[in-house]
Design an enzyme around this catalytic site. Structure first.
Site, PDB file in Angstrom:
ATOM      1  N   THR A  13      41.458  31.791  51.806  1.00 47.72           N
ATOM      2  CA  THR A  13      41.039  32.704  53.044  1.00 47.72           C
ATOM      3  C   THR A  13      41.059  31.177  53.871  1.00 47.72           C
ATOM      4  O   THR A  13      40.744  30.699  55.264  1.00 47.72           O
ATOM      5  CB  THR A  13      39.225  31.664  52.374  1.00 47.72           C
ATOM      6  OG1 THR A  13      39.497  33.724  51.413  1.00 47.72           O
ATOM      7  CG2 THR A  13      38.214  32.658  53.589  1.00 47.72           C
ATOM      8  N   VAL A  14      40.872  29.569  54.167  1.00 48.31           N
ATOM      9  CA  VAL A  14      40.528  28.458  54.053  1.00 48.31           C
ATOM     10  C   VAL A  14      41.287  27.705  55.089  1.00 48.31           C
ATOM     11  O   VAL A  14      41.644  27.809  57.203  1.00 48.31           O
ATOM     12  CB  VAL A  14      39.712  27.094  54.168  1.00 48.31           C
ATOM     13  CG1 VAL A  14      39.530  26.201  55.134  1.00 48.31           C
ATOM     14  CG2 VAL A  14      37.894  27.869  53.350  1.00 48.31           C
ATOM     15  N   LYS A  45      49.889  26.615  45.285  1.00 46.06           N
ATOM     16  CA  LYS A  45      50.040  26.218  44.182  1.00 46.06           C
ATOM     17  C   LYS A  45      51.168  27.592  43.564  1.00 46.06           C
ATOM     18  O   LYS A  45      51.637  27.454  42.560  1.00 46.06           O
ATOM     19  CB  LYS A  45      48.690  26.873  43.454  1.00 46.06           C
ATOM     20  CG  LYS A  45      48.417  26.594  42.155  1.00 46.06           C
ATOM     21  CD  LYS A  45      47.422  26.067  41.850  1.00 46.06           C
ATOM     22  CE  LYS A  45      46.775  25.665  39.943  1.00 46.06           C
ATOM     23  NZ  LYS A  45      45.142  25.914  40.105  1.00 46.06           N
ATOM     24  N   GLY A 133      29.412  25.521  56.535  1.00 49.02           N
ATOM     25  CA  GLY A 133      30.266  25.924  57.510  1.00 49.02           C
ATOM     26  C   GLY A 133      31.100  26.119  58.897  1.00 49.02           C
ATOM     27  O   GLY A 133      31.309  24.172  58.790  1.00 49.02           O
ATOM     28  N   GLY A 186      32.445  40.788  50.542  1.00 47.94           N
ATOM     29  CA  GLY A 186      33.280  39.048  50.096  1.00 47.94           C
ATOM     30  C   GLY A 186      32.477  38.059  50.425  1.00 47.94           C
ATOM     31  O   GLY A 186      33.081  37.175  50.646  1.00 47.94           O
ATOM     32  N   GLU A 189      32.344  35.022  45.050  1.00 48.21           N
ATOM     33  CA  GLU A 189      33.418  34.635  44.516  1.00 48.21           C
ATOM     34  C   GLU A 189      33.411  35.791  43.205  1.00 48.21           C
ATOM     35  O   GLU A 189      32.180  36.686  42.828  1.00 48.21           O
ATOM     36  CB  GLU A 189      33.539  33.312  43.666  1.00 48.21           C
ATOM     37  CG  GLU A 189      33.192  32.316  45.036  1.00 48.21           C
ATOM     38  CD  GLU A 189      34.506  31.663  45.359  1.00 48.21           C
ATOM     39  OE1 GLU A 189      35.582  31.744  44.731  1.00 48.21           O
ATOM     40  OE2 GLU A 189      34.763  32.090  46.812  1.00 48.21           O
ATOM     41  N   ASP A 200      27.019  25.004  44.202  1.00 47.56           N
ATOM     42  CA  ASP A 200      27.858  24.262  45.401  1.00 47.56           C
ATOM     43  C   ASP A 200      26.405  24.138  47.011  1.00 47.56           C
ATOM     44  O   ASP A 200      26.842  23.169  47.288  1.00 47.56           O
ATOM     45  CB  ASP A 200      28.150  25.923  45.950  1.00 47.56           C
ATOM     46  CG  ASP A 200      28.178  26.319  47.536  1.00 47.56           C
ATOM     47  OD1 ASP A 200      29.863  25.613  48.066  1.00 47.56           O
ATOM     48  OD2 ASP A 200      27.937  26.629  48.409  1.00 47.56           O
ATOM     49  N   LYS A 204      26.814  20.288  48.597  1.00 46.09           N
ATOM     50  CA  LYS A 204      26.505  20.442  49.844  1.00 46.09           C
ATOM     51  C   LYS A 204      25.156  19.476  49.829  1.00 46.09           C
ATOM     52  O   LYS A 204      26.013  18.121  51.178  1.00 46.09           O
ATOM     53  CB  LYS A 204      26.649  21.286  50.639  1.00 46.09           C
ATOM     54  CG  LYS A 204      27.382  22.012  51.146  1.00 46.09           C
ATOM     55  CD  LYS A 204      27.149  23.429  51.171  1.00 46.09           C
ATOM     56  CE  LYS A 204      29.055  24.455  51.035  1.00 46.09           C
ATOM     57  NZ  LYS A 204      27.691  26.073  50.933  1.00 46.09           N
ATOM     58  N   GLY A 301      33.486  31.178  55.514  1.00 44.36           N
ATOM     59  CA  GLY A 301      34.482  31.967  55.844  1.00 44.36           C
ATOM     60  C   GLY A 301      35.500  31.748  56.233  1.00 44.36           C
ATOM     61  O   GLY A 301      35.304  30.847  57.087  1.00 44.36           O
TER      62      GLY A 301
HETATM   63  N1  LIG Z   1      35.914  29.665  51.950  1.00 45.06           N
HETATM   64  C1  LIG Z   1      35.231  29.823  52.673  1.00 45.06           C
HETATM   65  O1  LIG Z   1      34.828  30.143  53.311  1.00 45.06           O
HETATM   66  C2  LIG Z   1      34.430  27.569  52.465  1.00 45.06           C
HETATM   67  C3  LIG Z   1      33.631  27.316  53.572  1.00 45.06           C
HETATM   68  C4  LIG Z   1      33.367  25.739  53.184  1.00 45.06           C
HETATM   69  C5  LIG Z   1      34.208  25.415  52.539  1.00 45.06           C
HETATM   70  N2  LIG Z   1      35.296  25.394  51.805  1.00 45.06           N
HETATM   71  C6  LIG Z   1      36.586  24.944  50.540  1.00 45.06           C
HETATM   72  O2  LIG Z   1      37.535  24.833  51.236  1.00 45.06           O
HETATM   73  C7  LIG Z   1      38.040  25.028  49.813  1.00 45.06           C
HETATM   74  C8  LIG Z   1      39.780  26.100  50.690  1.00 45.06           C
HETATM   75  O3  LIG Z   1      38.389  27.889  49.947  1.00 45.06           O
HETATM   76  P1  LIG Z   1      39.119  28.916  49.978  1.00 45.06           P
HETATM   77  O4  LIG Z   1      38.142  30.098  49.789  1.00 45.06           O
HETATM   78  O5  LIG Z   1      40.212  28.906  51.166  1.00 45.06           O
HETATM   79  O6  LIG Z   1      39.563  28.869  48.720  1.00 45.06           O
HETATM   80  P2  LIG Z   1      41.112  29.949  48.591  1.00 45.06           P
HETATM   81  O7  LIG Z   1      41.236  31.822  49.612  1.00 45.06           O
HETATM   82  O8  LIG Z   1      40.504  30.083  46.555  1.00 45.06           O
HETATM   83  O9  LIG Z   1      42.192  29.132  48.880  1.00 45.06           O
HETATM   84  C9  LIG Z   1      43.132  28.159  47.777  1.00 45.06           C
HETATM   85  C10 LIG Z   1      44.283  28.137  48.642  1.00 45.06           C
HETATM   86  O10 LIG Z   1      44.419  26.461  47.606  1.00 45.06           O
HETATM   87  C11 LIG Z   1      45.439  26.109  47.165  1.00 45.06           C
HETATM   88  N3  LIG Z   1      45.412  25.488  46.020  1.00 45.06           N
HETATM   89  C12 LIG Z   1      44.882  25.622  44.970  1.00 45.06           C
HETATM   90  N4  LIG Z   1      44.338  24.352  43.899  1.00 45.06           N
HETATM   91  C13 LIG Z   1      45.770  23.505  44.366  1.00 45.06           C
HETATM   92  C14 LIG Z   1      46.772  22.841  44.254  1.00 45.06           C
HETATM   93  N5  LIG Z   1      46.080  22.196  42.641  1.00 45.06           N
HETATM   94  N6  LIG Z   1      47.693  22.125  44.130  1.00 45.06           N
HETATM   95  C15 LIG Z   1      47.804  23.268  46.045  1.00 45.06           C
HETATM   96  N7  LIG Z   1      47.473  24.163  46.403  1.00 45.06           N
HETATM   97  C16 LIG Z   1      46.271  25.102  45.405  1.00 45.06           C
HETATM   98  C17 LIG Z   1      45.732  27.860  46.833  1.00 45.06           C
HETATM   99  O11 LIG Z   1      46.910  28.434  46.467  1.00 45.06           O
HETATM  100  P3  LIG Z   1      47.509  29.656  45.864  1.00 45.06           P
HETATM  101  O12 LIG Z   1      47.474  30.543  47.129  1.00 45.06           O
HETATM  102  O13 LIG Z   1      49.455  29.145  46.014  1.00 45.06           O
HETATM  103  O14 LIG Z   1      46.861  29.982  44.933  1.00 45.06           O
HETATM  104  C18 LIG Z   1      45.376  28.667  47.754  1.00 45.06           C
HETATM  105  O15 LIG Z   1      46.193  29.052  48.691  1.00 45.06           O
HETATM  106  C19 LIG Z   1      37.246  25.055  48.902  1.00 45.06           C
HETATM  107  O16 LIG Z   1      37.177  23.818  49.021  1.00 45.06           O
HETATM  108  C20 LIG Z   1      35.951  25.479  49.218  1.00 45.06           C
HETATM  109  O17 LIG Z   1      35.149  24.575  48.666  1.00 45.06           O
HETATM  110  C21 LIG Z   1      35.622  27.111  52.023  1.00 45.06           C
END
Ligand SMILES: NC(=O)c1ccc[n+]([C@@H]2O[C@H](COP(=O)([O-])OP(=O)(O)OC[C@H]3O[C@@H](n4cnc5c(N)ncnc54)[C@H](OP(=O)(O)O)[C@@H]3O)[C@@H](O)[C@H]2O)c1
Length: 328
Positions: A13-14, A45, A133, A186, A189, A200, A204, A301
């Site tokens: 997502t991010v 990954k 965020g 969405g 999780e 979470d 923070k 988001g």
């Molecule tokens: N979602 C939000 O709104 C939000 C807001 C603030 C902060 N965050 C933080 O931002 C980070 C990412 O969140 P997200 O929602 O984008 O997560 P996500 O959608 O699950 O995406 C995670 C990404 O990281 C990759 N990944 C995971 N482990 C890995 C590893 N060991 N080596 C290489 N790549 C790896 C995954 O690869 P694959 O694509 O190959 O599976 C995927 O592309 C998290 O730490 C989360 O806490 C998220």
């Protein structure tokens, strides 16, 4: 025009948000930085997933490939969990790259250490996106409240929990139904445990604690309670008294220690967090000169989080390198 070479760790997502926002806002970036920002590599990954990434970009599962890129300027990190994120960012700093992270789980534990490493190598360590965020709370505190003595921080830091509580109150839904609604939208999780159990928000809050008080309380001493036991009857009973449940992360100085909690609290209409609804996040800061300020906005988001990372990078990149010793 000068090129700023960037690598992206994670394309979920991010990560996708950062990739797309850098493309869609390239003109603005060039105006600000007098340089073109180019994502030259993406670490993922799972190599077989289909991704919308330009063929010129290196896609790899091996972090060493990222480290081997000559003249890499910045690493944007948006992967999950403590490890290997900390190791990757340590290596990137060691190589002389600025790093920008969204990873709160990792930063709550290793943030101070990474900032110290960044200071030693004269690179910027940005972590605005880890907390609330798209709400620019880290920069507000570190740059706009440098003289104020901050006494307390109270915040709604988990949009999913806040959305569930709002749905329960407004629509009379049970906790389970409201959780399903959050998942349908969405927001939550597939495994929403970290959100609804308060973990979470806890991570923070620990990041804010380091920033505001220069230390964290003993993690075991922090009262962390989720929202999963709150019933629709509890919420409706509160409503009849014009009260609302808010899942509040709270930290303040108590003598020589820090008292912190993350738990559902009943608040009245005059409370600064009473009107924070849905997936919004908000942080209220109580400080000596300003008295009380509340800053709110989208707590998660794709684009709000990408916004935090990109704005963070632009601000950090413009700081002359010798000044990083002043970084908090
Ligand atoms: N979602 C939000 O709104 C939000 C807001 C603030 C902060 N965050 C933080 O931002 C980070 C990412 O969140 P997200 O929602 O984008 O997560 P996500 O959608 O699950 O995406 C995670 C990404 O990281 C990759 N990944 C995971 N482990 C890995 C590893 N060991 N080596 C290489 N790549 C790896 C995954 O690869 P694959 O694509 O190959 O599976 C995927 O592309 C998290 O730490 C989360 O806490 C998220």
């Amino acid at each position: 025009m000068t090129k700023i070479k960037a690598a992206l760790l994670g394309f979920g997502t991010v990560g996708q948000g950062v990739y797309e926002a850098i493309k869609s806002h390239q003109e603005k970036l060039q105006e600000r930085l007098v340089a073109e920002v180019e994502i030259v590599a993406v670490l993922i990954k799972e190599p077989y997933k289909k991704r919308e990434i330009d063929p010129s970009v290196l896609i790899t599962t091996n972090f060493e490939d990222i480290l081997n890129i000559p003249d890499l300027d910045v690493v944007f990190e948006a992967i999950v969990g403590e490890t290997p994120s900390f190791t990757y960012l340590s290596k990137a700093i060691e190589k002389g790259c600025h790093v920008i992270t969204a990873n709160k789980v990792m930063f709550a534990k290793y943030g101070k250490l990474l900032l110290e490493k960044g200071r030693k190598k004269n690179v910027y360590v940005g972590y605005e996106a880890t907390t609330a965020g798209g709400v620019p709370i880290i920069r507000t505190i570190s740059q706009q409240l440098q003289v104020n003595d901050i006494q307390r921080v109270q915040a709604v830091l988990n949009g999913t929990s806040n959305f569930i509580l709002t749905e329960m109150r407004e629509k009379g839904l049970s906790f389970q139904k409201a959780l399903e609604s959050a998942q349908l939208h969405g927001y939550a999780e597939a495994d929403p445990a970290n959100d609804i159990e308060g973990k979470d928000a806890f991570f923070k809050l620990m990041i804010l604690s380091d920033l505001v008080f220069g230390a964290q309380p003993d993690w075991d001493a922090v009262e962390v309670e989720g929202i999963q036991h709150i019933t629709v009857e509890d919420i409706q009973a509160a409503k009849t008294q014009h009260l609302r449940y808010k899942h509040i992360a709270d930290i303040y100085r108590y003598g020589r220690t820090l008292k912190a909690s993350v738990k559902p609290v009943l608040v009245a209409p005059d409370h600064a967090l009473y009107s924070i609804e849905g997936v919004e996040n908000a942080v209220t800061i109580y400080a000596s000169l300003v008295d009380k300020i509340t800053i709110s906005g989208p707590g998660a988001g794709k684009f709000p989080t990408a916004s935090a990372m990109i704005e963070d990078f632009v601000s950090g990149y413009q700081i002359p390198r010798y000044q990083f010793t002043l970084n908090i």
